[in-house]
Design a protein around this motif. Structure first.
Motif, short mmCIF file in Angstrom:
data_model
loop_
_atom_site.label_atom_id
_atom_site.label_comp_id
_atom_site.label_asym_id
_atom_site.label_seq_id
_atom_site.Cartn_x
_atom_site.Cartn_y
_atom_site.Cartn_z
N LEU A 130 6.26 -9.59 13.37
CA LEU A 130 7.31 -8.67 12.96
C LEU A 130 7.16 -7.33 13.66
O LEU A 130 6.05 -6.83 13.84
CB LEU A 130 7.24 -8.43 11.44
CG LEU A 130 7.55 -9.61 10.52
CD1 LEU A 130 7.17 -9.26 9.09
CD2 LEU A 130 9.01 -9.98 10.62
N PRO A 131 8.29 -6.69 14.04
CA PRO A 131 8.21 -5.33 14.56
C PRO A 131 7.80 -4.36 13.46
O PRO A 131 7.82 -4.70 12.26
CB PRO A 131 9.62 -5.06 15.06
CG PRO A 131 10.49 -6.03 14.34
CD PRO A 131 9.65 -7.23 14.06
N THR A 132 7.42 -3.16 13.86
CA THR A 132 6.77 -2.21 12.95
C THR A 132 7.53 -2.01 11.64
O THR A 132 6.98 -2.18 10.54
CB THR A 132 6.59 -0.85 13.64
OG1 THR A 132 5.92 -1.04 14.89
CG2 THR A 132 5.78 0.09 12.77
N ALA A 133 8.80 -1.62 11.73
CA ALA A 133 9.57 -1.28 10.53
C ALA A 133 9.72 -2.49 9.61
O ALA A 133 9.70 -2.35 8.39
CB ALA A 133 10.93 -0.72 10.91
N MET A 134 9.88 -3.67 10.19
CA MET A 134 10.04 -4.87 9.36
C MET A 134 8.72 -5.28 8.72
O MET A 134 8.70 -5.85 7.63
CB MET A 134 10.61 -6.00 10.20
CG MET A 134 12.06 -5.79 10.61
SD MET A 134 13.19 -5.59 9.19
CE MET A 134 13.00 -7.15 8.35
N ALA A 135 7.59 -4.99 9.38
CA ALA A 135 6.29 -5.24 8.77
C ALA A 135 6.10 -4.33 7.56
O ALA A 135 5.61 -4.76 6.51
CB ALA A 135 5.17 -5.03 9.79
N ILE A 136 6.50 -3.07 7.71
CA ILE A 136 6.42 -2.12 6.59
C ILE A 136 7.34 -2.56 5.46
O ILE A 136 6.97 -2.57 4.28
CB ILE A 136 6.79 -0.70 7.07
CG1 ILE A 136 5.77 -0.20 8.10
CG2 ILE A 136 6.90 0.26 5.90
CD1 ILE A 136 6.16 1.09 8.77
N LYS A 137 8.56 -2.94 5.82
CA LYS A 137 9.55 -3.38 4.83
C LYS A 137 9.06 -4.61 4.07
O LYS A 137 9.17 -4.69 2.84
CB LYS A 137 10.87 -3.66 5.55
CG LYS A 137 11.97 -4.29 4.70
CD LYS A 137 13.19 -4.56 5.59
CE LYS A 137 14.27 -5.30 4.83
NZ LYS A 137 14.80 -4.48 3.72
N SER A 138 8.52 -5.57 4.80
CA SER A 138 8.06 -6.81 4.17
C SER A 138 6.85 -6.55 3.27
O SER A 138 6.72 -7.17 2.21
CB SER A 138 7.70 -7.84 5.25
OG SER A 138 8.86 -8.16 6.01
N THR A 139 5.99 -5.62 3.66
CA THR A 139 4.86 -5.26 2.81
C THR A 139 5.35 -4.72 1.47
O THR A 139 4.84 -5.07 0.41
CB THR A 139 3.98 -4.21 3.51
OG1 THR A 139 3.46 -4.75 4.73
CG2 THR A 139 2.81 -3.80 2.63
N SER A 140 6.37 -3.86 1.52
CA SER A 140 6.95 -3.31 0.29
C SER A 140 7.58 -4.42 -0.54
O SER A 140 7.42 -4.47 -1.77
CB SER A 140 7.99 -2.25 0.62
OG SER A 140 7.40 -1.15 1.29
N ALA A 141 8.31 -5.32 0.12
CA ALA A 141 9.00 -6.40 -0.60
C ALA A 141 8.01 -7.28 -1.36
O ALA A 141 8.24 -7.65 -2.52
CB ALA A 141 9.82 -7.24 0.38
N PHE A 142 6.89 -7.61 -0.72
CA PHE A 142 5.91 -8.51 -1.35
C PHE A 142 5.05 -7.79 -2.39
O PHE A 142 4.21 -8.42 -3.03
CB PHE A 142 5.04 -9.16 -0.28
CG PHE A 142 5.71 -10.32 0.42
CD1 PHE A 142 5.52 -11.61 -0.02
CD2 PHE A 142 6.55 -10.10 1.50
CE1 PHE A 142 6.14 -12.67 0.61
CE2 PHE A 142 7.19 -11.15 2.14
CZ PHE A 142 6.98 -12.44 1.69
N SER A 143 5.29 -6.48 -2.56
CA SER A 143 4.54 -5.71 -3.55
C SER A 143 5.34 -5.46 -4.81
O SER A 143 4.83 -4.86 -5.76
CB SER A 143 4.10 -4.37 -2.95
OG SER A 143 3.27 -4.57 -1.82
N LEU A 144 6.60 -5.88 -4.85
CA LEU A 144 7.44 -5.61 -6.01
C LEU A 144 7.17 -6.62 -7.13
O LEU A 144 6.58 -7.68 -6.92
CB LEU A 144 8.92 -5.63 -5.61
CG LEU A 144 9.33 -4.55 -4.60
CD1 LEU A 144 10.84 -4.55 -4.42
CD2 LEU A 144 8.84 -3.17 -5.02
#
Length: 398
Positions: free
Chosen positions: A309-323
């Motif tokens: 994943l590119p940077t922003a999507m890696a950050i976004k996915s990290t947040s998603a899997f933390s909800l």
């Protein structure tokens, strides 16, 4: 009475569709994650990333803004433009308040306090309801704020003080006043509950043909400099193979307010299928001639490995899997820990791995709530539909 509204615009990366602010990069505006799309990132092996959606998908997105006008468009690679009218969910700005209060003099200056009284209709004096703040002040009272006091006009608040004799908080103004007798007055104010209003817009992908798209938001105002946001490139088709369907939301409001039923959704490319990775513990008691199982726990856990994943999507996915609410391919999971993320050399891409444990939360998919009325009625029967001269469509969510 003037009320200060400051420029404010925030689009959370937790939203289904990732967006970045459109700016001219330079000395004073360097590239950051917040103003760079994935295909614009630096890196020798940069990847032209697309967010993936299918015809059966529908998503709701949310933003916070103090701007007066918002233009949202879906721009197709074929030159088509579809306008979407956002739904304003709150009325936080320029709130009118008119109520009775008490006035007195302290050190030769006008002081105002509230306690209990009547809330009145702004402009007509008509009674609306009674109020009782006890010893406190209205939430909108702040030092340096202006209020309008009957008989004095607009006055500026100096500070908040405590009146010992009345056992109540009061506002001391800069206005001279020497009458030491408590009298009833009326106070008007215009204030902001928050520095922004909340807006939402839906995208029903079943209304669009196969192709590549980008979503754009332009926020304008007579006073503020306009703000522009643009989404990642979106690839839309009937089926995207080798992907995980990820739905996520939170049980608490943070960057997103979930009070109107918003739910987020992504389709993420995967390297392999979910890998079963059992988790649990066995507690045993060993004797000289036997081993006894005292207790055992067993959890159905899986390892997920996504395509880089590119940077922003890696950050976004990290947040998603933390909800707090996470569904992958219709099953409910809880992430055991933060994902393992490793940057690929000389690239803007990251390996993304996460371990999840199955939970018993029932599957919830609210995407049908985000679908347009166009799916249910002929075009001529849909109220509020705007069809431009170029045959492009506009629609507003309920």
């Amino acid at each position: 009475m003037l009320n200060e509204i400051k420029p404010y615009f925030f689009y959370s990366p937790i939203n289904s569709i990732r967006m970045a602010e459109t700016v001219q990069w330079g000395i004073y505006k360097p590239k950051t994650v917040g103003n760079t799309l994935s295909f614009q990132e630096n890196g020798i092996n940069k990847k032209d990333f697309f967010q993936l959606y299918q015809f059966n998908d529908a998503v709701r997105n949310q933003f916070k803004s103090s701007f007066s006008t918002h233009e949202i468009t879906i721009n197709g690679c074929d030159g088509s433009i579809t306008n979407i009218l956002p739904k304003q969910r709150t009325d936080n700005l320029n709130v009118l308040d008119y109520r009775t209060a008490k006035k007195n003099s302290v050190d030769g200056f006008l002081v105002v306090y509230f306690g209990s009284g009547s809330i009145l209709e702004y402009g007509t004096n008509a009674f609306i309801e009674s109020y009782n703040l006890y010893q406190f002040l209205p939430d909108w009272i702040t030092p340096s704020k202006n209020i309008e006091v009957d008989g004095f006009g607009e006055v500026s608040i100096d500070k908040i003080i405590w009146l010992e004799d009345q056992a109540i908080y009061a506002v001391k103004t800069f206005t001279s006043y020497s009458n030491l007798i408590e009298t009833t007055t009326k106070v008007k104010s215009v204030y902001n509950k928050f520095d922004y209003d909340i807006f939402e817009f839906d995208i029903d992908f079943s209304l669009f043909p196969k192709g590549k798209y980008q979503i754009k938001i332009k926020a304008t105002d007579a006073i503020f400099q306009e703000v522009n946001y643009c989404s990642e490139r979106i690839s839309l088709k009937e089926v995207h193979e080798n992907t995980h369907h990820v739905i996520y939301e939170n049980d608490k409001n943070n960057q997103i307010n979930y009070g109107w039923g918003i739910q987020h959704m992504m389709r993420l490319e995967c390297e392999t299928e979910l890998k079963y990775s059992p988790d649990g513990e066995n507690e045993v008691h060993k004797t000289d001639n036997d081993t006894i199982l005292l207790n055992a726990t067993n959890f159905e856990s899986y390892e997920m490995e996504l395509s880089p994943l590119p940077t922003a999507m890696a950050i976004k996915s990290t947040s998603a899997f933390s909800l707090s609410s996470l569904f992958v391919d219709t099953r409910s999971y809880v992430s055991d820990s933060k994902p393992t993320i490793d940057k690929l050399v000389n690239s803007n891409l990251y390996d993304f791995k996460v371990k999840m444990t199955l939970s018993n939360k029932p599957f919830i998919d609210r995407s049908n709530n985000f679908r347009s009325l166009l799916n249910q009625h002929p075009l001529q029967d849909v109220d509020g539909l705007i069809i431009g001269n170029d045959n492009n469509l506009s629609f507003i969510i309920p």
